[in-house]
Structures are given as structure tokens and as C-alpha cells.
Write a protein that holds these residues in place. Structure first.
Motif, PDB file in Angstrom:
ATOM      1  N   GLN A  81     -24.359 -73.461 -10.219  1.00 48.91           N
ATOM      2  CA  GLN A  81     -24.685 -73.509  -8.799  1.00 48.91           C
ATOM      3  C   GLN A  81     -23.651 -74.328  -8.048  1.00 48.91           C
ATOM      4  OE1 GLN A  81     -28.748 -74.663  -8.149  1.00 48.91           O
ATOM      5  NE2 GLN A  81     -29.532 -72.806  -9.093  1.00 48.91           N
ATOM      6  N   THR A  97     -26.442 -72.548  -1.057  1.00 45.64           N
ATOM      7  CA  THR A  97     -26.079 -72.730  -2.460  1.00 45.64           C
ATOM      8  C   THR A  97     -25.963 -71.350  -3.077  1.00 45.64           C
ATOM      9  OG1 THR A  97     -27.213 -74.848  -2.599  1.00 45.64           O
ATOM     10  CG2 THR A  97     -26.784 -73.713  -4.670  1.00 45.64           C
ATOM     11  N   ILE A  98     -24.852 -71.136  -3.762  1.00 47.27           N
ATOM     12  CA  ILE A  98     -24.670 -69.881  -4.481  1.00 47.27           C
ATOM     13  C   ILE A  98     -24.629 -70.185  -5.969  1.00 47.27           C
ATOM     14  CG2 ILE A  98     -23.416 -68.756  -2.599  1.00 47.27           C
ATOM     15  CD1 ILE A  98     -20.867 -69.143  -4.377  1.00 47.27           C
ATOM     16  N   GLU A  99     -24.885 -69.172  -6.757  1.00 43.46           N
ATOM     17  CA  GLU A  99     -24.714 -69.326  -8.197  1.00 43.46           C
ATOM     18  C   GLU A  99     -23.604 -68.392  -8.650  1.00 43.46           C
ATOM     19  OE1 GLU A  99     -27.979 -68.091 -10.745  1.00 43.46           O
ATOM     20  OE2 GLU A  99     -28.691 -66.718  -9.212  1.00 43.46           O
ATOM     21  N   TRP A 138     -25.902 -59.423  -6.031  1.00 43.30           N
ATOM     22  CA  TRP A 138     -24.694 -60.087  -6.500  1.00 43.30           C
ATOM     23  C   TRP A 138     -23.512 -59.540  -5.716  1.00 43.30           C
ATOM     24  CZ3 TRP A 138     -24.661 -64.069  -9.888  1.00 43.30           C
ATOM     25  CH2 TRP A 138     -25.791 -64.270 -10.667  1.00 43.30           C
ATOM     26  N   THR A 182     -28.765 -68.442  -3.864  1.00 42.23           N
ATOM     27  CA  THR A 182     -29.996 -68.870  -4.521  1.00 42.23           C
ATOM     28  C   THR A 182     -31.167 -68.863  -3.551  1.00 42.23           C
ATOM     29  OG1 THR A 182     -29.559 -71.207  -4.083  1.00 42.23           O
ATOM     30  CG2 THR A 182     -28.778 -70.310  -6.187  1.00 42.23           C
ATOM     31  N   ASP A 183     -30.889 -68.908  -2.269  1.00 41.27           N
ATOM     32  CA  ASP A 183     -31.896 -68.854  -1.219  1.00 41.27           C
ATOM     33  C   ASP A 183     -31.165 -68.511   0.072  1.00 41.27           C
ATOM     34  OD1 ASP A 183     -34.324 -68.984   0.065  1.00 41.27           O
ATOM     35  OD2 ASP A 183     -34.748 -71.060  -0.477  1.00 41.27           O
ATOM     36  N   CYS A 227     -21.025 -63.728  -7.594  1.00 38.37           N
ATOM     37  CA  CYS A 227     -21.887 -64.744  -6.983  1.00 38.37           C
ATOM     38  C   CYS A 227     -23.188 -64.138  -6.481  1.00 38.37           C
ATOM     39  CB  CYS A 227     -21.207 -65.364  -5.768  1.00 38.37           C
ATOM     40  SG  CYS A 227     -19.543 -65.933  -5.988  1.00 38.37           S
ATOM     41  N   ARG A 228     -24.135 -65.034  -6.204  1.00 40.42           N
ATOM     42  CA  ARG A 228     -25.381 -64.644  -5.557  1.00 40.42           C
ATOM     43  C   ARG A 228     -25.943 -65.872  -4.855  1.00 40.42           C
ATOM     44  NH1 ARG A 228     -30.114 -62.404  -9.331  1.00 40.42           N
ATOM     45  NH2 ARG A 228     -29.866 -64.464 -10.216  1.00 40.42           N
TER      46      ARG A 228
END
Length: 154
Positions: A49, A117-119, A79, A98-99, A95-96
Motif C-alpha cells: 500500500q 491510498t493505492i495498492e 486494477w 483501496t478506497d 495498481c488499485r
């Protein structure tokens, strides 16, 4: 489904908001009755993250970012590929979000800021074969300078 890409031609790269990467733990730890613990690796590919900030100089950029998030990413569910600065440099990562993002926030009366925030699909680390050559990894800045000085582009 076709791959989705961040619109680099129209929107600036995000900045890391607190310069920290938070990888998910790749192992499971079990506490034993003796007071010791047993650990074992569960995964070789784990997400990381990254908190990010976007600064948009134009109102249209902010409008496009929100529409891209809603329409192309299905409100952040999908993604996508985006360039992110990591210890490996600026690379393209899967990436994706998170919210949903926070914002827009108007700064100095002319800039629009968003945070989220991305993961990353996996940790941004060198490939396993490079661990056999620590000199090349640790001293890569010396090799890079020598290459650029001795073999400059024509």
C-alpha cells in the motif's frame, strides 16, 4: 477485459504523501507454548500500500480525474497501470485504489488536491537473480555514471 492505464498524457504523476510503503506480511507466525514461535512463508507476491497525493493545476484536470475514476475504474474497483516512484525508480505498476479518494481540496485558490491510498499488485523489489550480484546492486550508481561518461548517447 482490456488493461486500463492512468491517463499520463493528461494528468500529472501522483506524489507519495508520506513516503512510506506498507507491504502486506508474506508469512504466517504461530506462537508456541514454549514461548518460541514458528514462521512460514505463505506468499511470494504480496501487495504493497502507498499513500498518494495528486495536485492538479487546472480545474479540468480535477474534473477528468474524478470522471476517469468513476467511469474507467468503476468507482475504484478495477486494477490499472500507473507510473509510481519507488526505490527502483519511476516504473509502471499494476495498481488499485483501496478506497475512494479524499478531495477535492482547493489550495492557494488555484490548485486542486486529492489524496488516496493505492495498492501495488506486488512489492517493488529487484528480481531474485540480482541477489547473486550484490556489488552490481549496491554500487549501481557508480556503474550508471561510468556508462553515461564512457558511452554517451550519440
Amino acid at each position: 477485459m482490456a488493461d486500463i492505464y492512468y491517463p499520463h498524457d493528461y494528468l500529472p504523476l501522483p506524489l507519495q504523501s508520506d513516503l512510506s510503503f506498507k507491504p502486506v506480511s508474506p508469512f504466517l507466525r504461530t506462537n508456541l507454548t514454549s514461548g518460541r514461535a514458528r514462521q512460514r512463508r505463505l506468499y511470494t507476491s504480496v501487495p504493497t500500500q502507498v499513500p498518494l497525493k495528486w495536485f492538479f493545476k487546472k480545474q479540468g484536470m480535477a474534473q477528468y480525474f474524478e470522471a476517469w475514476y468513476r467511469d474507467r475504474l468503476t468507482d475504484g474497483e478495477s486494477w490499472f497501470y500507473m507510473k509510481v516512484k519507488t526505490p527502483l525508480g519511476v516504473e509502471l505498476y499494476k495498481c488499485r485504489f483501496t478506497d475512494i479518494y479524499e478531495g477535492p481540496m482547493l489550495l492557494a485558490g488555484k490548485f486542486w488536491q486529492y489524496t488516496a491510498t493505492i495498492e501495488l499488485w506486488q512489492r517493488p523489489i529487484i528480481s531474485p537473480e540480482w541477489t547473486d550480484f550484490p556489488d552490481f546492486v549496491v554500487n549501481n550508481d557508480i556503474i550508471d555514471r561510468a556508462m553515461n561518461r564512457e558511452w554517451p548517447e550519440s
